[in-house]
Design a protein around this motif. Sequence first.
Motif, PDB file in Angstrom:
ATOM      1  N   ASP A  25      -5.891  -4.693 -14.917  1.00  0.00           N
ATOM      2  CA  ASP A  25      -5.215  -3.864 -13.911  1.00  0.00           C
ATOM      3  C   ASP A  25      -3.744  -4.226 -13.770  1.00  0.00           C
ATOM      4  N   GLY A  26      -3.406  -5.460 -14.068  1.00  0.00           N
ATOM      5  CA  GLY A  26      -2.034  -5.886 -13.903  1.00  0.00           C
ATOM      6  C   GLY A  26      -1.582  -5.845 -12.452  1.00  0.00           C
ATOM      7  N   GLY A  27      -2.543  -5.961 -11.510  1.00  0.00           N
ATOM      8  CA  GLY A  27      -2.198  -5.979 -10.085  1.00  0.00           C
ATOM      9  C   GLY A  27      -1.950  -4.616  -9.495  1.00  0.00           C
ATOM     10  N   VAL A  28      -2.263  -3.526 -10.237  1.00  0.00           N
ATOM     11  CA  VAL A  28      -2.026  -2.171  -9.720  1.00  0.00           C
ATOM     12  C   VAL A  28      -3.300  -1.339  -9.907  1.00  0.00           C
ATOM     13  N   HIS A  29      -3.707  -0.634  -8.845  1.00  0.00           N
ATOM     14  CA  HIS A  29      -4.872   0.243  -8.948  1.00  0.00           C
ATOM     15  C   HIS A  29      -4.724   1.416  -7.974  1.00  0.00           C
ATOM     16  N   THR A  30      -5.081   2.608  -8.451  1.00  0.00           N
ATOM     17  CA  THR A  30      -5.047   3.818  -7.611  1.00  0.00           C
ATOM     18  C   THR A  30      -6.470   4.186  -7.205  1.00  0.00           C
ATOM     19  N   PHE A  31      -6.635   4.437  -5.918  1.00  0.00           N
ATOM     20  CA  PHE A  31      -7.953   4.781  -5.347  1.00  0.00           C
ATOM     21  C   PHE A  31      -7.946   6.259  -4.960  1.00  0.00           C
ATOM     22  N   THR A  32      -8.993   6.954  -5.337  1.00  0.00           N
ATOM     23  CA  THR A  32      -9.087   8.398  -5.059  1.00  0.00           C
ATOM     24  C   THR A  32     -10.144   8.668  -3.993  1.00  0.00           C
ATOM     25  N   GLY A  33     -10.077   9.877  -3.431  1.00  0.00           N
ATOM     26  CA  GLY A  33     -11.130  10.348  -2.517  1.00  0.00           C
ATOM     27  C   GLY A  33     -11.046   9.833  -1.101  1.00  0.00           C
ATOM     28  N   VAL A  34      -9.941   9.208  -0.702  1.00  0.00           N
ATOM     29  CA  VAL A  34      -9.803   8.771   0.689  1.00  0.00           C
ATOM     30  C   VAL A  34      -9.745  10.019   1.569  1.00  0.00           C
TER      31      VAL A  34
ATOM     32  N   HIS B 195      -2.266  10.466  14.514  1.00  0.00           N
ATOM     33  CA  HIS B 195      -1.712   9.344  13.745  1.00  0.00           C
ATOM     34  C   HIS B 195      -2.780   8.257  13.580  1.00  0.00           C
ATOM     35  N   HIS B 196      -2.959   7.812  12.348  1.00  0.00           N
ATOM     36  CA  HIS B 196      -3.959   6.792  12.062  1.00  0.00           C
ATOM     37  C   HIS B 196      -3.373   5.726  11.140  1.00  0.00           C
ATOM     38  N   ARG B 197      -3.995   4.566  11.152  1.00  0.00           N
ATOM     39  CA  ARG B 197      -3.575   3.453  10.316  1.00  0.00           C
ATOM     40  C   ARG B 197      -4.630   3.226   9.242  1.00  0.00           C
ATOM     41  N   LEU B 198      -4.143   3.114   8.007  1.00  0.00           N
ATOM     42  CA  LEU B 198      -5.004   2.755   6.873  1.00  0.00           C
ATOM     43  C   LEU B 198      -4.581   1.371   6.405  1.00  0.00           C
ATOM     44  N   THR B 199      -5.523   0.455   6.316  1.00  0.00           N
ATOM     45  CA  THR B 199      -5.230  -0.948   6.015  1.00  0.00           C
ATOM     46  C   THR B 199      -5.986  -1.390   4.770  1.00  0.00           C
ATOM     47  N   VAL B 200      -5.306  -2.170   3.906  1.00  0.00           N
ATOM     48  CA  VAL B 200      -5.935  -2.825   2.781  1.00  0.00           C
ATOM     49  C   VAL B 200      -5.731  -4.323   2.948  1.00  0.00           C
ATOM     50  N   ARG B 201      -6.763  -5.097   2.642  1.00  0.00           N
ATOM     51  CA  ARG B 201      -6.641  -6.547   2.795  1.00  0.00           C
ATOM     52  C   ARG B 201      -7.490  -7.271   1.754  1.00  0.00           C
ATOM     53  N   ASP B 202      -7.034  -8.478   1.431  1.00  0.00           N
ATOM     54  CA  ASP B 202      -7.815  -9.355   0.570  1.00  0.00           C
ATOM     55  C   ASP B 202      -9.032  -9.833   1.358  1.00  0.00           C
TER      56      ASP B 202
ATOM     57  N   PHE C  29      -7.362  12.394  -0.524  1.00  0.00           N
ATOM     58  CA  PHE C  29      -6.054  12.038  -1.080  1.00  0.00           C
ATOM     59  C   PHE C  29      -6.176  10.681  -1.779  1.00  0.00           C
ATOM     60  N   ASP C  30      -5.093  10.325  -2.542  1.00  0.00           N
ATOM     61  CA  ASP C  30      -5.085   9.080  -3.308  1.00  0.00           C
ATOM     62  C   ASP C  30      -4.155   8.065  -2.651  1.00  0.00           C
TER      63      ASP C  30
ATOM     64  N   LEU D  61       0.857  -1.188   0.000  1.00  0.00           N
ATOM     65  CA  LEU D  61       0.000   0.000   0.000  1.00  0.00           C
ATOM     66  C   LEU D  61       0.888   1.232   0.000  1.00  0.00           C
ATOM     67  N   SER D  62       0.639   2.140  -0.911  1.00  0.00           N
ATOM     68  CA  SER D  62       1.386   3.391  -0.981  1.00  0.00           C
ATOM     69  C   SER D  62       0.430   4.538  -0.678  1.00  0.00           C
ATOM     70  N   ALA D  63       0.659   5.242   0.425  1.00  0.00           N
ATOM     71  CA  ALA D  63      -0.197   6.354   0.844  1.00  0.00           C
ATOM     72  C   ALA D  63       0.679   7.502   1.302  1.00  0.00           C
ATOM     73  N   PRO D  64       0.172   8.741   1.265  1.00  0.00           N
ATOM     74  CA  PRO D  64       0.949   9.865   1.770  1.00  0.00           C
ATOM     75  C   PRO D  64       1.232   9.681   3.271  1.00  0.00           C
ATOM     76  N   THR D  65       2.372  10.138   3.692  1.00  0.00           N
ATOM     77  CA  THR D  65       2.691  10.051   5.128  1.00  0.00           C
ATOM     78  C   THR D  65       2.012  11.149   5.930  1.00  0.00           C
ATOM     79  N   ARG D  66       1.581  12.227   5.257  1.00  0.00           N
ATOM     80  CA  ARG D  66       0.942  13.346   5.958  1.00  0.00           C
ATOM     81  C   ARG D  66      -0.158  13.906   5.069  1.00  0.00           C
ATOM     82  N   VAL D  67      -1.349  14.073   5.664  1.00  0.00           N
ATOM     83  CA  VAL D  67      -2.486  14.635   4.947  1.00  0.00           C
ATOM     84  C   VAL D  67      -3.142  15.690   5.834  1.00  0.00           C
ATOM     85  N   VAL D  68      -4.106  16.418   5.276  1.00  0.00           N
ATOM     86  CA  VAL D  68      -4.843  17.444   6.009  1.00  0.00           C
ATOM     87  C   VAL D  68      -6.254  16.936   6.286  1.00  0.00           C
TER      88      VAL D  68
END
Length: 588
Positions: free
Chosen positions: A80-89, A96-103, A38-39, A26-33
């Motif tokens: 998709d080739g195993g890659v997808h970008t999600f918008t609007g999070v 400090h918060h944790r964002l998790t993605v899981r199968d 954010f994506d 999972l690739s997410a920004p380390t700091r948001v407002v």
Amino acid sequence: MLGLAALGLVAASPAAATGRGHVVSLSAPTRVVAGVPFDVTVRLRPTGRDTGPYVGTVSFSTDDRQVRALPPDYTFTRADGGVHTFTGVTLVGTGHHRLTVRDTRSHRLQDADRITVANAGAAIEGQVLANFDPVLGATVTVYDSVTGHALKSVRAESDRYRITGLPAGDVKVGAVVPGPYAPDFANDKDTLEQANVFTLLPGRTLTQSWDEPFGPYLDLERLYPQSSVRVGDDGVVVPTAVNDRGQVVGYHYGDVANEDRTPFIWQEGATTDLEGDWQPCAINNAGEIVGDPAYHWQDGALTVLATNSSVHRITENGWTGGTRYDADGDRIGPETAYVWRAGVRTDLVVSPAITRLASIGGQGCGIESHSTLRFQDVNDQGTFLGLGVTRDGVEASFVVERGRTRVLRDATGAMWGLDLNDAGQVAGAVQRHGTAPRAAIWADGRITQVHVPGLRADEASWATAINERGEAVVVTGSHLSEWPLGRTYLWQRGRLTLVGPKGLQTFANQVNDAGQVAGVALLDPAEGTRQAFVWQPGDLLMLGESGEGVAKVVDLSERGHVLALAYRSVAGADTPYALTWRMPPKPR
């Protein structure tokens, strides 16, 4: 970004987690407002040559309880080739918060990133109104318009409010005010669902505006009027009691010079005269009325309880009681106290503890007497409270319960009781060795003096009323009959709460089981202007208008009916009349 190894699930690199032939990252920004979308990007790579592209379903979760938006579950395709970008999070809670993605089918295939959510620095400010008049004491809340979560609340110190530290994005605004007001949502909507949506920008303040599009304005609606309802006709009207049904009793006559009293019962604008020349003093919810002389009235039937006597109270189960006196109005002996119920009178023997009964300051319950400071009472158990003189000449209250007389006195002083509840607790005052009277509660055979902070040595205090929860009204001042006296408190298990704002001169003698306190406030000491009020913790509501000539509150029902005696000038003479209000109590 946390790998699965960091979660203690599998041994994997910190940057990825594996499961069933794939590794997820999972690739997410380390700091948001806060409140700013954010994506994030999710990658699932095969772990072996024979593994094809990931075509499973992933879901997102977070420990941010105020989260506004997460991507819905998504099923990868071969394209998709195993890659997808999600918008609007959109995360809202700062910190400090944790964002998790899981199968969705394998808990082993998951990854998480830690994200710092910074304060957006957005703010909102405006005014709270009721019918476009400023209202004090509002609690204003900002809600997330997407989730409905309450983001932040403030208690306004005046009619204006300002709320800072809010997230960016779409919000709604609502307000509640203690007293007779329905909650309101901007702009002038009844529910949160109907409320208008406003957009907050980072570092900017949204201000109430009357220009279109309107900024958030709050205009509350009164649930019920606080205006006065006049009881009776245009003549002299003296109110004495009100019950939970809003029935008012008292007496009236044509003018000040004509003192031929006519007792009456009033309800919802209709006055019914009762037979006889007497003063109704109390009414219960069954419609039983008692008074001076000692009459009992119900459903048109008038019964004499005792000759040369008056009664000031009747309980909900029909107990009443009083004392008999001679033709000149003097009490004639301790054996003349009595209780009465359902047609049976029981004379009470109070000697030898009490040698004679003390004067109770007026035989009736109207203008000329302590109509709400009784010095005698009776409760639902048939316990009688009276005032007498002991063998050593001390004036003290006493109770008679199941034939036993107990004097309200200890080694340091005697107590004068003003009110009695069903538990046998008595509110009043104790005077110790020549000092000014001090508020006191008698319970379980003991006198407990109420400590009022800041009380001068020459200043008195009294507990004027007590409810069934053991809560008592305590007033201060120079003398009981000179009011408004000074300060009013509600005493609850040893703790005092000031009634009304500091510095406002008040006098109260009524409290119900809901904790409402009713009395009179001195609005203008120079002019002597008084106004009735009802108070509940955190809420002082003035009743009627300041120019109505309110003199005293005479009763308060359990359902918030307030009854007051007022004066108006008729042909140059002060003429009494009656006012009533209904202020339903708040739930406790």
